[in-house]
Design an enzyme around this catalytic site. Structure first.
Site, PDB file in Angstrom:
ATOM      1  N   HIS A 171       0.813  -1.220   0.000  1.00  0.00           N
ATOM      2  CA  HIS A 171       0.000   0.000   0.000  1.00  0.00           C
ATOM      3  C   HIS A 171       0.848   1.271   0.000  1.00  0.00           C
ATOM      4  O   HIS A 171       0.349   2.360  -0.331  1.00  0.00           O
ATOM      5  CB  HIS A 171      -0.947  -0.004   1.204  1.00  0.00           C
ATOM      6  CG  HIS A 171      -2.199   0.797   1.016  1.00  0.00           C
ATOM      7  ND1 HIS A 171      -2.270   1.915   0.211  1.00  0.00           N
ATOM      8  CD2 HIS A 171      -3.449   0.657   1.545  1.00  0.00           C
ATOM      9  CE1 HIS A 171      -3.499   2.423   0.253  1.00  0.00           C
ATOM     10  NE2 HIS A 171      -4.224   1.673   1.049  1.00  0.00           N
ATOM     11  N   GLU A 394     -10.510   0.354 -20.025  1.00  0.00           N
ATOM     12  CA  GLU A 394     -10.725  -0.358 -21.296  1.00  0.00           C
ATOM     13  C   GLU A 394      -9.397  -0.917 -21.803  1.00  0.00           C
ATOM     14  O   GLU A 394      -8.503  -0.181 -22.204  1.00  0.00           O
ATOM     15  CB  GLU A 394     -11.311   0.601 -22.336  1.00  0.00           C
ATOM     16  CG  GLU A 394     -11.653  -0.045 -23.657  1.00  0.00           C
ATOM     17  CD  GLU A 394     -12.987  -0.776 -23.643  1.00  0.00           C
ATOM     18  OE1 GLU A 394     -12.986  -1.954 -24.024  1.00  0.00           O
ATOM     19  OE2 GLU A 394     -14.007  -0.172 -23.259  1.00  0.00           O
TER      20      GLU A 394
END
Length: 450
Positions: A171, A394
């Site tokens: 993280h 996408e």
């Protein structure tokens, strides 16, 4: 009346029958002779744990998994030229005692794997199946514990031709927004285009002031030495019931209308604020001091949630900032008020937490971390994946069917997920609680929606 998405757990595959085919290290394509370290801010410092996400893709005859795997490997190698810290290793600077990233080019992980199941046979992708952890590699067995990568990418093919991208990142490397940017940049390279958003890797932009100046009380933070209980980030061995509550866009709209009727207009009534207020009320009123006792209405409850500070600082952080540019907002109130106050007032309390975080407050919180070395602490943390948009990226083979974190047993964290059906305005609320608390949580959830 609210309806649970799952009244009882679906039949889950306990073993996805995943076989690791190859596990290797990948490196930036451009070698650098300069050995350097990357500073980590006080926000980054407290986030030294792995975050694992899985992105499921339907079969695409034009992009079989073998082809996708090779394209991903090549794109990641190129992408690490811009994100060279991903090939580095965490270390403790002996002079300061702080964590930083040694950009030593030791490499990131790349794993190819195969499952004996089809994507459809995995069943419900929303329900937190512990077996999804098999789709992610967090540690490479070939490396010692002190030389593990900060970033490991696993592609797992399914018998149907579909596949999953499983990504494990420490993280300290990304927050949710910068990870979304990373995925968009990966997609751009896969489309043979330039990076959509070249990253800003300068973490000193969130460096503490010298000297540090704490100008506000920070009730959302606790010093390490002052906290005897576990943090909201730690897993628990306690048996927990998982339940997913679905809120449709229409239900969220009604909650916003109801909140607007009883609020004073000082804060915006947003979808996130009303859902978080609902979660806070339910969680606070479901907790009992001892088994068999009712909730102590004089007890104070604190809810935490993350706020992006990129646009709140002066000067603003670049939108492309790769580090953790989030601070913890909080709301704090007695359970009696959460039971009796109008819903709009609870929404206001949640919204005031975000409104509180100005440039000066953010700098004060960062300076607090410099002086006291603490972490966020409260009764419940709302971790929202709702509008991060991972499933909107996408790729040449299409958008993910679903993207989600790998979920572990954390009873003090309530997760918000986007709707798998593509209705971005609806949300799933995932709670993990002991059985008796769960029944109370569900009661108050339905009561609040009435």
């Amino acid at each position: 009346m609210g309806s649970s998405y799952q009244e009882s757990p679906p039949l889950l595959l306990e073993d996805l029958k995943v076989t690791i085919k190859e596990s290797t290290l990948i490196f930036p394509s451009e070698e650098t002779s300069e050995r350097k370290s990357m500073f980590l801010s006080n926000v980054d410092q407290i986030l030294n744990f792995d975050v694992q996400t899985v992105h499921f893709f339907r079969p695409n005859k034009e992009f079989p998994p073998e082809m996708v795997s090779e394209k991903l490997r090549k794109a990641l190698v190129k992408l690490m030229d811009a994100y060279e810290f991903l090939a580095g290793r965490l270390r403790v600077d002996p002079s300061s005692g702080r964590l930083d990233v040694d950009c030593n080019g030791a490499g990131a992980g790349f794993v190819t794997a195969a499952s004996d199941y089809t994507l459809e046979e995995l069943g419900d992708l929303v329900y937190p199946n512990p077996a999804f952890a098999q789709l992610v590699t967090s540690q490479l067995q070939s490396l010692p514990k002190d030389d593990q990568p900060l970033f490991v990418f696993q592609i797992t093919s399914f018998k149907c031709g579909g596949f999953a991208m499983g990504i494990s990142t420490n993280h300290t490397t990304f927050d949710g927004l910068s990870f979304k940017t990373f995925l968009e940049n990966l997609a751009s390279l896969l489309h043979e285009k330039p990076l959509s958003t070249p990253p800003c890797n300068d973490r000193t932009l969130l460096k503490a002031r010298d000297p540090p100046s704490v100008a506000f009380p920070h009730h959302e933070l606790v010093k390490f030495q002052d906290c005897e209980t576990t943090t909201v980030f730690e897993a628990t061995s306690e048996h927990l019931d998982f339940k997913i509550f679905k809120l449709s866009s229409e239900q969220i709209k009604k909650l916003k209308e109801r909140a607007s009727e009883t609020s004073n207009g000082n804060v915006r009534v947003t979808g996130f604020n009303v859902v978080t207020a609902l979660v806070w009320r339910c969680k606070a009123l479901s907790v009992a001091a001892e088994e068999g006792e009712e909730t102590n209405l004089e007890r104070e409850s604190t809810i935490l949630y993350a706020v992006d500070i990129r646009g709140r600082l002066n000067p603003e952080l670049p939108p492309s900032y790769t580090g953790n540019a989030v601070l913890t907002a909080y709301a704090k109130e007695k359970c009696k008020a959460l039971l009796e106050e109008p819903f709009g007032r609870i929404v206001e309390m949640v919204g005031e937490g975000s409104k509180r975080i100005t440039d000066e407050y953010a700098r004060s919180a960062i300076d607090w971390g410099e002086l006291y070395k603490g972490f966020p602490h409260g009764e419940v943390l709302v971790s929202s994946w709702w509008k991060l948009g991972f499933a909107e990226v996408e790729y040449p083979w299409g958008k993910p069917k679903y993207s989600c974190p790998v979920v572990y047993h954390r009873k003090d964290i309530v997760l918000l997920f986007p709707d798998i059906d593509g209705d971005s305005k609806g949300v799933y609320v995932l709670a993990a609680l002991p059985s008796k608390e769960m029944s109370k949580f569900q009661h108050w959830f339905e009561d609040t929606l009435c």
